[in-house]
Design a protein around this motif. Structure first.
Motif, PDB file in Angstrom:
ATOM      1  N   ALA A 214    -136.146  37.721 -19.852  1.00  0.00           N
ATOM      2  CA  ALA A 214    -136.597  36.199 -19.490  1.00  0.00           C
ATOM      3  C   ALA A 214    -137.182  36.225 -21.156  1.00  0.00           C
ATOM      4  N   GLN A 215    -136.867  36.913 -21.749  1.00  0.00           N
ATOM      5  CA  GLN A 215    -138.087  36.514 -22.577  1.00  0.00           C
ATOM      6  C   GLN A 215    -136.759  36.027 -23.980  1.00  0.00           C
ATOM      7  N   ILE A 216    -135.518  36.484 -23.750  1.00  0.00           N
ATOM      8  CA  ILE A 216    -134.799  36.000 -24.583  1.00  0.00           C
ATOM      9  C   ILE A 216    -133.726  34.479 -24.148  1.00  0.00           C
ATOM     10  N   LEU A 217    -133.921  34.392 -22.519  1.00  0.00           N
ATOM     11  CA  LEU A 217    -133.635  33.577 -22.359  1.00  0.00           C
ATOM     12  C   LEU A 217    -134.575  32.017 -22.304  1.00  0.00           C
ATOM     13  N   ILE A 218    -136.013  32.485 -22.831  1.00  0.00           N
ATOM     14  CA  ILE A 218    -136.692  31.789 -22.827  1.00  0.00           C
ATOM     15  C   ILE A 218    -136.533  30.787 -23.941  1.00  0.00           C
ATOM     16  N   GLU A 219    -137.069  32.357 -25.159  1.00  0.00           N
ATOM     17  CA  GLU A 219    -136.334  31.586 -26.246  1.00  0.00           C
ATOM     18  C   GLU A 219    -135.255  30.735 -26.621  1.00  0.00           C
ATOM     19  N   GLN A 220    -133.764  30.874 -25.331  1.00  0.00           N
ATOM     20  CA  GLN A 220    -133.548  29.872 -25.520  1.00  0.00           C
ATOM     21  C   GLN A 220    -133.438  28.710 -24.780  1.00  0.00           C
ATOM     22  N   GLY A 221    -134.289  28.109 -24.330  1.00  0.00           N
ATOM     23  CA  GLY A 221    -135.059  26.868 -24.095  1.00  0.00           C
ATOM     24  C   GLY A 221    -134.911  27.088 -22.415  1.00  0.00           C
ATOM     25  N   TYR A 222    -134.944  27.769 -21.308  1.00  0.00           N
ATOM     26  CA  TYR A 222    -134.431  28.259 -20.336  1.00  0.00           C
ATOM     27  C   TYR A 222    -135.884  28.384 -19.845  1.00  0.00           C
ATOM     28  N   LYS A 223    -136.387  27.418 -18.475  1.00  0.00           N
ATOM     29  CA  LYS A 223    -137.795  28.036 -18.225  1.00  0.00           C
ATOM     30  C   LYS A 223    -137.340  28.690 -17.348  1.00  0.00           C
ATOM     31  N   ILE A 224    -138.856  29.600 -16.900  1.00  0.00           N
ATOM     32  CA  ILE A 224    -138.268  30.541 -15.751  1.00  0.00           C
ATOM     33  C   ILE A 224    -139.880  30.640 -15.177  1.00  0.00           C
ATOM     34  N   GLU A 225    -139.450  30.751 -14.025  1.00  0.00           N
ATOM     35  CA  GLU A 225    -140.880  31.270 -13.315  1.00  0.00           C
ATOM     36  C   GLU A 225    -140.602  32.660 -12.902  1.00  0.00           C
ATOM     37  N   ILE A 226    -142.056  33.730 -13.583  1.00  0.00           N
ATOM     38  CA  ILE A 226    -141.460  35.011 -13.352  1.00  0.00           C
ATOM     39  C   ILE A 226    -142.171  35.520 -12.815  1.00  0.00           C
ATOM     40  N   ILE A 227    -142.552  36.834 -11.554  1.00  0.00           N
ATOM     41  CA  ILE A 227    -142.788  37.298 -11.182  1.00  0.00           C
ATOM     42  C   ILE A 227    -142.888  38.738 -11.289  1.00  0.00           C
ATOM     43  N   LEU A 228    -143.876  39.446 -11.522  1.00  0.00           N
ATOM     44  CA  LEU A 228    -143.573  41.446 -11.946  1.00  0.00           C
ATOM     45  C   LEU A 228    -144.665  42.065 -10.819  1.00  0.00           C
ATOM     46  N   PHE A 229    -144.473  42.843  -9.646  1.00  0.00           N
ATOM     47  CA  PHE A 229    -144.777  43.465  -8.854  1.00  0.00           C
ATOM     48  C   PHE A 229    -145.425  44.843  -9.781  1.00  0.00           C
ATOM     49  N   ASN A 230    -147.045  44.951  -9.880  1.00  0.00           N
ATOM     50  CA  ASN A 230    -147.875  45.727 -10.141  1.00  0.00           C
ATOM     51  C   ASN A 230    -148.553  46.495  -9.474  1.00  0.00           C
TER      52      ASN A 230
END
Length: 509
Positions: A66-82
Motif C-alpha cells: 500500500a505504501q508503494i502504491l500510494i507513492e505512485q499516486g494510487y488512492k487506497i482504503e486500508i483496513i488493518l486488523f489488530n
C-alpha cells in the motif's frame, strides 16, 4: 522446485530474516515491490482500491505494498486488523506506523467492533489477511468478512494465498470461508492446494513471484512434494554417444491392441520410437498385422494365437522394458494373460488402460504387480482400482497410501499429472495443457515411459521424465493447432522436437 508447506515456508521466512538481520524489513519490501508491480501493470491509479491487512507477515506485505502504491499516486482504503485474539506482530507494527505517517491516508485499524466497508464490483480488493501461515479454518468475524468480499463482485487480488485456504489439505475446511481470488500472487512457489481442481475457483489466475530468500535456508528445506520442471529433466536426460547403435538403447515389448482398437497400439508404439527406444516389438492380435506393419514399419511384431484379442503375453529376459494395456480390450482371456504375466515376470512393468481394467476386475492382482512397476491411471481408472475418492485431494492421499502399500509408482493423470513414489515422494508435472485431453494421449505417454525404461533409466525417473516430455509435446502441438484441435498423433509428432530442444538447452548451459 520444492513445494513448500506451512512449516517450511514459515521456517524459510524466519531464517531469511535472521540471516539479513534487519527484522524482516528488506524481505518484506522485496516482496511488496513485486506485488505492487503486478498491480500497477494491471490497473491505473483511478481505480478504486480497498486493502485488508492481517496481523502477521501477510498483513505486513500488504501494508508495504500500500505504501508503494500510494507513492505512485494510487488512492487506497486500508483496513488493518489488530484484535485481542490476533494482535499484530512487531514487523506489522513497523509498517502500520509507516502508513499512518502518510498525510491524508485512508486508514482504519480494527481493534474491537468492525462495520463492513462498502465494496462494489468497481473495486479491486487486495487480500492481505492470511497467507501460508494459516493453520486452521477461519470462523467468526473473519469468515463473515470473507463471505462479504466474495459476494461484492469486486476483483480480488490475494497475496501469497487466498485468505482462508490451507496450504495443503482442505477436506475439512469450510469452503464458504475462503476468498475467491481472481489473481493469486504466490510467493516463491505454488502451494500444494493450488494443484487440486476443486480449489481452482479460489485461486483464479496464479502468478508466482520469485523472491530472493536465503539460499542456505532454502537448500536445507525438506519437502515430499516437488514441482517437476524442465531443469529436472535436462539434468538426467543423457546425451547419446557418437559410437553407439540401436542395441545400446534397449529392447521394449509393448502388448497392445485388439479388434477395433489398433489405433491405441499404433500411438503407443510411435510414442516409444519417438522417445528413442533401440528396438520395439509389439505383441498384438493377428487382426493388427496389416495395421501395424503399414502404420509403424519401424516396429517388429509378434502375434497372439487369437485373431481379435490378446490371450498370452510371452516375455523373456532379452526385453529391458515391458508396457501393457493400450487398446487391449476387456476380454476375460486378456485379463488372464495379465494375471499370468504378473506371476511369471518379476521385473517392473508399465501398466496402462485395459491392463488396469483387468486389475480392477480382480483386485487381488494388485498384490502380484512386480515392485517398482508404473501404473498410469486417469481419474476413472483410478476410481475403479481404489474407490472412495471424492476430490483431487483425497485421490492424492489415496494414491500416496496405495503406492506405499503395493510398492509401485502411480502416475495419476490430470491437468497436473502427479508421479507418486512408494517412499511418499510426489512429483507434480508443470508441463501440459487442456489440449492433452484428447483420445489416445495416454497411449502415447505409455510408449514414452516404456521407451525410457528400456534405455536404462530408473523407473521413477522414467515416469517423471515421461510425463514432462509428454506434457511439453502437448504444448508444442497446441501452438500449431489450438487447445481444441490437438490429436494424439500431434503429440507423438512433437516428442522428438521436445527432446531435441531440451538437449540443446542442456548443451548451451
Amino acid at each position: 522446485m520444492k513445494i513448500l508447506n506451512t512449516q517450511a515456508f514459515e521456517s524459510l521466512l524466519e531464517n531469511t530474516i535472521a540471516a539479513e538481520g534487519d527484522g524482516g524489513v528488506a524481505l518484506i519490501e522485496r516482496i511488496a515491490s513485486s506485488v505492487a508491480y503486478e498491480i500497477i501493470s494491471r490497473w491505473l491509479p483511478k481505480k478504486h482500491f480497498i486493502l485488508f491487512a492481517g496481523p502477521g507477515y501477510n498483513g505486513s506485505i500488504a501494508l508495504a505494498t500500500a505504501q508503494i502504491l500510494i507513492e505512485q499516486g494510487y488512492k487506497i482504503e486500508i483496513i488493518l486488523f489488530n484484535v485481542n485474539s490476533l494482535p499484530i506482530t512487531d514487523i506489522c507494527r513497523t509498517y502500520r506506523d509507516k502508513i499512518t505517517a502518510i498525510e491524508g491516508v485512508d486508514f482504519t485499524e480494527i481493534t474491537t467492533k468492525f462495520d463492513m466497508p462498502y465494496i462494489s464490483p468497481d473495486h479491486v480488493v487486495i487480500d492481505g489477511l492470511f497467507g501460508t501461515g494459516l493453520t486452521a479454518p477461519l470462523k467468526g468475524g473473519f469468515a463473515m468478512l470473507i463471505q462479504y468480499i466474495n459476494e461484492s463482485g469486486a476483483h480480488i487480488v490475494s497475496i501469497d494465498t487466498p485468505s482462508g485456504i490451507l496450504a495443503e489439505w482442505n477436506q475439512s475446511n469450510a469452503r464458504s470461508n475462503i476468498i475467491k481470488a481472481n489473481l493469486t500472487l504466490a510467493l516463491k512457489s505454488k502451494r500444494l492446494a493450488f494443484f487440486f481442481a476443486e480449489n481452482e475457483e479460489y485461486i483464479g489466475t496464479c502468478k508466482v513471484i520469485d523472491i530472493d530468500f536465503d539460499t542456505n535456508a532454502y537448500r536445507k528445506i525438506q519437502s515430499n512434494f516437488t514441482l517437476l520442471e524442465e531443469t529436472d529433466v535436462r539434468r538426467v536426460l543423457r546425451k547419446r554417444q557418437e559410437h553407439s547403435s540401436k542395441k545400446d538403447y534397449g529392447r521394449m515389448l509393448l502388448a497392445a491392441g485388439s479388434h477395433g482398437m489398433m489405433g491405441a497400439a499404433v500411438l503407443a508404439a510411435k510414442g516409444a520410437l519417438r522417445a528413442g527406444v533401440g528396438r520395439l516389438t509389439v505383441h498384438t492380435p493377428r487382426c493388427g498385422y496389416y495395421v501395424l506393419q503399414s502404420a509403424v514399419p519401424e516396429a517388429c511384431c509378434n502375434f497372439d494365437l487369437e485373431s481379435t484379442t490378446i490371450t498370452e503375453i510371452k516375455v523373456d529376459d532379452a526385453y529391458n522394458a515391458i508396457a501393457i494395456g493400450p487398446g487391449m480390450g476387456t476380454d476375460p482371456r486378456t485379463a488372464l494373460a495379465v494375471d499370468s504375466l504378473f506371476k511369471r515376470f518379476k521385473k517392473p512393468i508399465i501398466i496402462d488402460a485395459d491392463a488396469l481394467n483387468a486389475i480392477a476386475g480382480n483386485r487381488m492382482l494388485l498384490q502380484s504387480i512386480p515392485p517398482m512397476s508404473v501404473i498410469t491411471p486417469h481419474v476413472g481408472e483410478f476410481e475403479k482400482l481404489f474407490d472412495g475418492s471424492t476430490s483431487d485431494e483425497s485421490r492424492l492421499c489415496k494414491a500416496i497410501s496405495m503406492a506405499k502399500r503395493y510398492k509401485i509408482i502411480i502416475v495419476l493423470k490430470g491437468r497436473y499429472t502427479m508421479v507418486i513414489r512408494p517412499d511418499e515422494k510426489v512429483y507434480i508435472n508443470s508441463s501440459g495443457s487442456p489440449a492433452l485431453a484428447t483420445p489416445g494421449s495416454g497411449d502415447v505417454l505409455t510408449g514414452i515411459i516404456g521407451s525410457l525404461a528400456a534405455q536404462g533409466y530408473e523407473m521413477e525417473l522414467c515416469a517423471a521424465m515421461g510425463v514432462f516430455i509428454h506434457g511439453l509435446a502437448g504444448e508444442y502441438a497446441e501452438k500449431n493447432y489450438g487447445s481444441y484441435s490437438v490429436m494424439a498423433s500431434d503429440i507423438v509428432d512433437n516428442v522428438g522436437p521436445v527432446i531435441r530442444d531440451i538437449m540443446a538447452r542442456n548443451e548451451n548451459i
